[in-house]
Structure formats: structure tokens, C-alpha cells
Scaffold this active site. Structure first.
Site, PDB file in Angstrom:
ATOM      1  N   ASP A  67       0.805  -1.220   0.000  1.00 40.09           N
ATOM      2  CA  ASP A  67       0.000   0.000   0.000  1.00 40.09           C
ATOM      3  C   ASP A  67       0.841   1.275   0.000  1.00 40.09           C
ATOM      4  O   ASP A  67       2.062   1.231   0.189  1.00 40.09           O
ATOM      5  CB  ASP A  67      -0.946   0.002   1.212  1.00 40.09           C
ATOM      6  CG  ASP A  67      -0.260  -0.433   2.507  1.00 40.09           C
ATOM      7  OD1 ASP A  67       0.976  -0.399   2.569  1.00 40.09           O
ATOM      8  OD2 ASP A  67      -0.976  -0.816   3.449  1.00 40.09           O
ATOM      9  N   ASN A 136      -7.299  -2.820  14.407  1.00 38.97           N
ATOM     10  CA  ASN A 136      -8.676  -3.175  14.041  1.00 38.97           C
ATOM     11  C   ASN A 136      -8.705  -4.393  13.111  1.00 38.97           C
ATOM     12  O   ASN A 136      -9.703  -4.625  12.439  1.00 38.97           O
ATOM     13  CB  ASN A 136      -9.389  -1.975  13.394  1.00 38.97           C
ATOM     14  CG  ASN A 136      -8.700  -1.520  12.109  1.00 38.97           C
ATOM     15  OD1 ASN A 136      -7.730  -2.137  11.667  1.00 38.97           O
ATOM     16  ND2 ASN A 136      -9.195  -0.453  11.512  1.00 38.97           N
ATOM     17  N   HIS A 138      -7.012  -4.854  10.395  1.00 35.30           N
ATOM     18  CA  HIS A 138      -6.834  -4.626   8.962  1.00 35.30           C
ATOM     19  C   HIS A 138      -5.540  -5.281   8.473  1.00 35.30           C
ATOM     20  O   HIS A 138      -4.599  -5.471   9.247  1.00 35.30           O
ATOM     21  CB  HIS A 138      -6.911  -3.137   8.585  1.00 35.30           C
ATOM     22  CG  HIS A 138      -5.739  -2.283   8.930  1.00 35.30           C
ATOM     23  ND1 HIS A 138      -5.865  -0.980   9.341  1.00 35.30           N
ATOM     24  CD2 HIS A 138      -4.398  -2.507   8.901  1.00 35.30           C
ATOM     25  CE1 HIS A 138      -4.670  -0.460   9.555  1.00 35.30           C
ATOM     26  NE2 HIS A 138      -3.772  -1.362   9.293  1.00 35.30           N
ATOM     27  N   GLU A 143      -9.613  -1.976   5.579  1.00 34.49           N
ATOM     28  CA  GLU A 143     -10.243  -1.673   6.859  1.00 34.49           C
ATOM     29  C   GLU A 143     -11.488  -2.553   7.064  1.00 34.49           C
ATOM     30  O   GLU A 143     -12.001  -3.137   6.110  1.00 34.49           O
ATOM     31  CB  GLU A 143     -10.662  -0.192   6.878  1.00 34.49           C
ATOM     32  CG  GLU A 143      -9.503   0.785   6.696  1.00 34.49           C
ATOM     33  CD  GLU A 143      -8.645   0.936   7.946  1.00 34.49           C
ATOM     34  OE1 GLU A 143      -8.511  -0.016   8.736  1.00 34.49           O
ATOM     35  OE2 GLU A 143      -8.078   2.037   8.122  1.00 34.49           O
TER      36      GLU A 143
HETATM   37  C1  GLP Z   1      -0.439   0.238   8.623  1.00 38.54           C
HETATM   38  C2  GLP Z   1      -0.142  -0.540   7.331  1.00 38.54           C
HETATM   39  C3  GLP Z   1      -0.259  -2.019   7.540  1.00 38.54           C
HETATM   40  C4  GLP Z   1       0.432  -2.399   8.838  1.00 38.54           C
HETATM   41  C5  GLP Z   1      -0.328  -1.820  10.000  1.00 38.54           C
HETATM   42  C6  GLP Z   1       0.347  -2.046  11.346  1.00 38.54           C
HETATM   43  O1  GLP Z   1      -1.573   1.001   8.588  1.00 38.54           O
HETATM   44  N1  GLP Z   1      -0.933  -0.160   6.206  1.00 38.54           N
HETATM   45  O2  GLP Z   1       0.292  -2.711   6.423  1.00 38.54           O
HETATM   46  O3  GLP Z   1       0.471  -3.784   8.979  1.00 38.54           O
HETATM   47  O4  GLP Z   1      -0.635  -0.475   9.819  1.00 38.54           O
HETATM   48  O5  GLP Z   1       1.412  -1.166  11.538  1.00 38.54           O
HETATM   49  P1  GLP Z   1       2.503  -1.370  12.640  1.00 38.54           P
HETATM   50  O6  GLP Z   1       3.321  -2.526  12.208  1.00 38.54           O
HETATM   51  O7  GLP Z   1       3.298  -0.098  12.673  1.00 38.54           O
HETATM   52  O8  GLP Z   1       1.783  -1.643  13.926  1.00 38.54           O
END
Ligand code: GLP
Length: 241
Positions: A67, A136, A138, A143
Site C-alpha cells: 500500500d 482493528n 486490517h 479496513e
Molecule cells: C499500517 C499498514 C499495515 C500495517 C499496520 C500495522 O496502517 N498499512 O500494512 O500492517 O498499519 O502497523 P505497525 O506494524 O506499525 O503496527
């Protein structure tokens, strides 16, 4: 789903790196799906170390990131392009033309989604997809209440995600409201999947992903229907299992 509970964040990264390295040894021209966020950093550090010490060769590897924020160019330090460059790509021998990340500056996001899907298909699909998970539940930026049939598309970020990700910005108002993300279908079409999570704040999401109902309200729960998923956790993220 296979679940591996490790002692620490570093151990989680090491186990994930072993799977990625194993994939590359088996198939030097592997197509990897990659994730950003704080979770996979220890995996990237380990992979860089394996590249430096025993010459793990990325010269034939192709990557597709999950993404990117809409409105962020590759030079923006908050962009996922920048993140990947700094934490991984500049430290290994991957060819720049083999690196793919959705274009957050695309004028036509639908066309960009289609272009991205065609690139993945032209490479024969993703061999190994690495995922983190949001609080959440995702995956990518899919989402809750996402359509499971979605491919790469524009998403509006949840308030919870915006708040979570505001730790990387000066303040919450700077966090983009939209992103372009691989869809659930894109992720589900990968041959192998590795889902990583660490920390107490991910325990509920991990429980929903591994033990909960398969429902769009917890996007990661769809992975229960994938035939080859390894979930690698530290103790805190695994505490509700
Ligand atoms: C972001 C990314 C995800 C990631 C998630 C968790 O929003 N789009 O791909 O897995 O949040 O992030 P983190 O690893 O910093 O907790």
C-alpha cells in the site's frame, strides 16, 4: 493456519526472515509481497544481515508492496516508498526496476489499481506475502467491512488507523485520509502468507484473525481460508490465544 509464538520481537523478525530467505534460496526469482509499519522492521534488519554476511541474493527478486498513502510522492519521508528505501531496498542488491509500490500520486486511482494488478499477474503472482496487522485487524489498508473480492483499490482510512499511524507524524491532522492498497483478493491469491504481530496492543486483532469468525469486520480473519499461512507472534501479541 500455523501459529508460531516467539519469545521476543527480535525472534519474531528472525523467524520471518528465515521463511523469506528460504523462499529466495528455493526460487531466486521469487515475487515477494511486502509490508510497511514498525512490525516487519526486525525482519528487514535480519534479511539485510543475511544479505551482508552470507550473500543472500536479491538480484532476481521482484517485490510488490501492499500500500501507499494517497497524495504522497516517493521523496516524502512519510511515504511508504521512502520507508522501504530507507529500511530495506538501499541495503540489498535488488534491482530498482523490480521494486513495485502503488503510486500514491496517480491522478486516476482506479487505473493505478488495474495497472498494479496487471504487473503482479505478469510476474506470475506473488509467491510469498508478508503482512502486519492493524489494531482493528486490517491487513494492508483493508479496513473493517472491506469487500473480500476487492483487488488493488482506493481506501478511506478508519479513525482508529489514523490515530494509530499518527505516531509517525507531527500530529494527527497530517495523517492522510486515503490510501491505495492491494485488496483482500490480491492478498489471498498469494501462494504463501506470513502474518506478523508483536505487542499487547495487537492481541485482540490477532485473536480475531486466528480464532474469530471469518467476517469483513475483521479483515485478517479471511486468512483462515488461505491454505498456507504462518502467523508469527511475540508473547504479548499471542496472549489471548
Ligand atoms: C499500517 C499498514 C499495515 C500495517 C499496520 C500495522 O496502517 N498499512 O500494512 O500492517 O498499519 O502497523 P505497525 O506494524 O506499525 O503496527
Amino acid at each position: 493456519m500455523r501459529v508460531l509464538i516467539t519469545d521476543s520481537y527480535d525472534q519474531m523478525g528472525l523467524e520471518a526472515a528465515k521463511i523469506v530467505a528460504g523462499q529466495i534460496y528455493l526460487k531466486p526469482n521469487s515475487v515477494l509481497g511486502l509490508a510497511t509499519g514498525s512490525t516487519p522492521l526486525s525482519m528487514y534488519e535480519r534479511l539485510v544481515a543475511v544479505h551482508r554476511t552470507v550473500g543472500l541474493d536479491f538480484s532476481e527478486v521482484t517485490t510488490f508492496n501492499l500500500d501507499e498513502y494517497i497524495g504522497m510522492g516517493p521523496d516524502n519521508p512519510q511515504s511508504y516508498h521512502y520507508f522501504m528505501q530507507e529500511h530495506f531496498f538501499k541495503h540489498i542488491n535488488i534491482k530498482p526496476e523490480n521494486v513495485h509500490i502503488p503510486n500514491g500520486m496517480a491522478q486516476d486511482v482506479i487505473a493505478e489499481g488495474e495497472r498494479y494488478e496487471q504487473l503482479i499477474a505478469a510476474k506470475g503472482g506473488i509467491d510469498l506475502q508478508v503482512l502486519g496487522i492493524g489494531q482493528n485487524a486490517h491487513i494492508g489498508f483493508n479496513e473493517p467491512d472491506v469487500k473480500f473480492a476487492a483487488t488493488t483499490h482506493k481506501v478511506e482510512l478508519d479513525e482508529e488507523t489514523i490515530l494509530d499511524n499518527s505516531r509517525f507524524f507531527n500530529n494527527v491532522d497530517e495523517v492522510p485520509r486515503y490510501a491505495i492498497s492491494m485488496g483482500i483478493k490480491t492478498i489471498m491469491m498469494a501462494e504463501h502468507v506470513v502474518l506478523l504481530a508483536n505487542g499487547k496492543n495487537k492481541a485482540r486483532a490477532v485473536y480475531k484473525a486466528v480464532c474469530g469468525d471469518v467476517t469483513p469486520e475483521a479483515p485478517a480473519s479471511i486468512l483462515q481460508l488461505h491454505r498456507d499461512v504462518v502467523v508469527i507472534l511475540d508473547k504479548e501479541a499471542a496472549e489471548l490465544l
